[in-house]
Design a protein around this motif. Structure first.
Motif, PDB file in Angstrom:
ATOM      1  N   PRO A  25       0.793  -1.240   0.000  1.00  0.00           N
ATOM      2  CA  PRO A  25       0.000   0.000   0.000  1.00  0.00           C
ATOM      3  C   PRO A  25       0.819   1.280   0.000  1.00  0.00           C
ATOM      4  O   PRO A  25       0.400   2.279  -0.589  1.00  0.00           O
ATOM      5  CB  PRO A  25      -0.833  -0.113   1.282  1.00  0.00           C
ATOM      6  N   THR A  78      -4.656   0.785  -3.178  1.00  0.00           N
ATOM      7  CA  THR A  78      -5.595  -0.301  -2.895  1.00  0.00           C
ATOM      8  C   THR A  78      -5.345  -1.464  -3.837  1.00  0.00           C
ATOM      9  O   THR A  78      -5.075  -1.258  -5.022  1.00  0.00           O
ATOM     10  CB  THR A  78      -7.041   0.208  -3.058  1.00  0.00           C
ATOM     11  N   LYS A 105     -14.621   0.213  -1.069  1.00  0.00           N
ATOM     12  CA  LYS A 105     -13.945   0.087  -2.359  1.00  0.00           C
ATOM     13  C   LYS A 105     -14.949   0.122  -3.503  1.00  0.00           C
ATOM     14  O   LYS A 105     -14.737   0.800  -4.516  1.00  0.00           O
ATOM     15  CB  LYS A 105     -13.140  -1.207  -2.420  1.00  0.00           C
ATOM     16  N   TYR A 125      -7.182  -3.097   1.015  1.00  0.00           N
ATOM     17  CA  TYR A 125      -7.968  -1.942   0.578  1.00  0.00           C
ATOM     18  C   TYR A 125      -7.555  -0.771   1.465  1.00  0.00           C
ATOM     19  O   TYR A 125      -8.314  -0.261   2.299  1.00  0.00           O
ATOM     20  CB  TYR A 125      -9.466  -2.231   0.715  1.00  0.00           C
ATOM     21  N   HIS A 126      -6.331  -0.346   1.256  1.00  0.00           N
ATOM     22  CA  HIS A 126      -5.687   0.506   2.242  1.00  0.00           C
ATOM     23  C   HIS A 126      -6.027   1.981   2.083  1.00  0.00           C
ATOM     24  O   HIS A 126      -6.052   2.718   3.063  1.00  0.00           O
ATOM     25  CB  HIS A 126      -4.170   0.300   2.191  1.00  0.00           C
ATOM     26  N   TRP A 127      -6.272   2.421   0.847  1.00  0.00           N
ATOM     27  CA  TRP A 127      -6.725   3.803   0.670  1.00  0.00           C
ATOM     28  C   TRP A 127      -8.036   3.996   1.421  1.00  0.00           C
ATOM     29  O   TRP A 127      -8.235   5.007   2.099  1.00  0.00           O
ATOM     30  CB  TRP A 127      -6.905   4.129  -0.806  1.00  0.00           C
ATOM     31  N   GLU A 128      -8.915   3.029   1.296  1.00  0.00           N
ATOM     32  CA  GLU A 128     -10.207   3.105   1.972  1.00  0.00           C
ATOM     33  C   GLU A 128     -10.024   3.137   3.485  1.00  0.00           C
ATOM     34  O   GLU A 128     -10.753   3.842   4.187  1.00  0.00           O
ATOM     35  CB  GLU A 128     -11.075   1.911   1.561  1.00  0.00           C
TER      36      GLU A 128
END
Length: 250
Positions: free
Chosen positions: A180, A196, A232, A213-216
């Protein structure tokens, strides 16, 4: 960024299921007849226990964000237990470091990020040096020797307790930190310096409990791991609608 925790009905039950599965499977492997380090079936159990170790830490991580329960003491209790079982970790210390990570992701003050090297192994070494403590090592050594004194074969402790913990650590670091946050940044990583995983939700769950899903996660740290896939999907729909809007205005 969302600041209100999304508890829903699943936080406590899922936490108890993951902790119970980790404990139950480990106890069975340490005592069951017929398991041998030479057996392929045994190593399938090692892989499963590694995955449960990952879930154990993800549970502790959600507790840090207050998403397990509305009751702060229950979050702290679950987080303390999960982090201790994972590798003798101090929940309080992890909370401080994780807040620093969210305050300045990939910055100089981010304890999770390596500004010196973006290569996997040097970054992992830096990460482990920052998070490993003497107290943690002593706790794990005591646990190991107590179990050995109680009659658990040493090879079982290494194969079914130590190796899965190492596998879980590698899984968490690779999918939750390295992929990420590694540079170079791309436009879709803004403003969190986080990307993500692009693949489907089945892979998202198998790889790291949707933690890829790291941006989220950085956009809404109050969203529990089991709801990140919805974020996402919502982001993908919003991007598609924005693209359609741009196309119609040309």
């Amino acid at each position: 960024m969302s600041t209100r925790a999304h508890h829903g009905p699943w936080g406590v039950p899922l936490a108890l299921i993951l902790i119970g599965a980790w404990l139950g499977h480990l106890a069975w492997m340490l005592t069951a007849d017929g398991l041998s380090w030479r057996s392929p079936v045994s190593w399938l159990h090692v892989a499963l226990q590694g995955y449960l170790c990952t879930g154990l830490f993800i549970t502790g991580h959600d507790a840090m964000h207050g998403t397990v329960s509305r009751r702060w003491w229950l979050n702290a209790a679950v987080g303390t237990l999960a982090c201790f079982l994972f590798a003798g970790l101090s929940y309080r210390r992890l909370v401080v470091n994780h807040r620093a990570h969210h305050a300045d992701p990939t910055g100089e003050r981010d304890p999770d990020f390596s500004t010196r090297s973006q290569a996997f192994w040097p970054w992992l070494a830096t990460f482990m040096f920052r998070y490993t403590t003497l107290t943690q090592l002593v706790v794990m050594a005591v646990q190991f020797n107590v179990l050995k004194w109680l009659g658990v074969a040493e090879w079982r402790l290494w194969a079914f307790w130590v190796v899965p913990a190492v596998l879980g650590t590698l899984q968490l670091f690779y999918f939750g930190t390295y992929l990420p946050h590694r540079r170079p940044d791309t436009p879709e990583m803004a403003p969190h310096h986080a990307r993500t995983l692009p693949r489907n939700h089945l892979w998202g769950m198998l790889s790291c409990y949707f933690f890829g899903y790291h941006w989220e996660h950085h956009e809404s740290p109050s969203t529990p791991w089991w709801a990140l896939w919805r974020m996402k999907d919502a982001r993908a729909r919003a991007s598609a609608l924005a693209g359609q809007g741009e196309a119609t205005t040309r």
